[in-house]
Design a protein around this motif. Sequence first.
Motif, PDB file in Angstrom:
ATOM      1  N   ASP A 117      -2.935  -0.158   3.226  1.00  0.00           N
ATOM      2  CA  ASP A 117      -3.450  -1.257   2.395  1.00  0.00           C
ATOM      3  C   ASP A 117      -3.967  -0.722   1.068  1.00  0.00           C
ATOM      4  O   ASP A 117      -4.970  -1.205   0.532  1.00  0.00           O
ATOM      5  N   ASP A 131      -0.358  -2.006  -0.513  1.00  0.00           N
ATOM      6  CA  ASP A 131      -0.630  -3.243   0.208  1.00  0.00           C
ATOM      7  C   ASP A 131       0.361  -4.350  -0.146  1.00  0.00           C
ATOM      8  O   ASP A 131       0.831  -4.474  -1.280  1.00  0.00           O
ATOM      9  N   GLU A 142       4.737  -2.046   1.924  1.00  0.00           N
ATOM     10  CA  GLU A 142       4.721  -2.894   3.121  1.00  0.00           C
ATOM     11  C   GLU A 142       4.926  -4.354   2.729  1.00  0.00           C
ATOM     12  O   GLU A 142       4.614  -4.752   1.608  1.00  0.00           O
TER      13      GLU A 142
END
Length: 282
Positions: free
Chosen positions: A181, A203, A237
Amino acid sequence: NLAKEQRLGFRRFSNTGTGDSNARLTLLGDLRRALDTGDEITLNYQPKIDIGTGELAGVEALARWQHPTKGPISPGTFIPVLEATTLIHRFTHQVLTEALTQVRTWLDLGHRVPVAVNISTRSLLDPAFPNLVASLLQQARVPGEQLCIEVTEHSIMTDPNTAIEALHRLRSLGVKTSIDDYGTGYSSMTYLRLLPLDELKIDRSFIKDLVTDTGSHALVASTVELGHNLGLAVVAEGIEDADTLSALHELGCDLAQGYHLARPMTADALTQRIHRPAAMVA
Ligand code: C2E
Ligand code: MG
Ligand code: MG
Ligand code: MG
């Protein structure tokens, strides 16, 4: 009620009212049972894909709780409840054991699938944690290099000195370390340079607007560069479409995770996909 909470070692938060607190207490009892029986909480595995080659670089283990009456409860809901008690240590132990057993199973099938496990603040800062990892690796007969520990900026900044020491000890076992993150916390450039890390995960909040928002694009571009300048592998991600994936490819991002590539899936489903590698890239 308060006496019961104290007996359970339940930490009270100033912003939780009585009703909320009762709900958490019920959940806590259910979690204790789930950890005792060991069949309600399982792991799913989400592929981490090498953007350059399209190959499977590893997987991230993600906890799934199937409550007998309430149905699936997300980790975002139950992990903070565990984290407020010492039950988090049992949970971490179970997750690591299951993930490493699975890596061993894949190795025995001839597949090298490194696994990343998310580690909560309390576990990372537990002085016994690096030794636990060492003994679980040994029990599962898995080399340290096949395990990656994902920790958030928030965890690290809770107690940077203890976190840095734990990360050093993990790396001495060969274990990889990843900051999860990235960009949502408040770690300074100074700390990032001091942290013994192998990987930086940008993140999802920055990735989801990468193609449409020039600000996000600039932040992701400079984060990829920063990561590379520090010698880290950079992971994005939450990739949900092909345009985002190709933008990341252009920026030189190393690895990608997201629904567009593969959803979190059971170990069996992942084994199937390894046998059909072409299906890995959408
Ligand atoms: P995380 O480590 O940042 O994991 C990524 C989350 O994004 C996962 O949610 C994953 O299912 C979800 N995700 C993956 N690809 C996409 C996508 O393309 N779009 C969207 N919208 N979401 C995507 P999940 O499984 O609900 O986990 C949430 C968080 O809970 C994780 O965030 C992690 O911080 C924590 N968590 C999960 N499992 C564990 C665990 O075993 N231990 C600890 N301590 N924390 C865990
Ligand atoms: Mg993670
Ligand atoms: Mg993440
Ligand atoms: Mg996240």
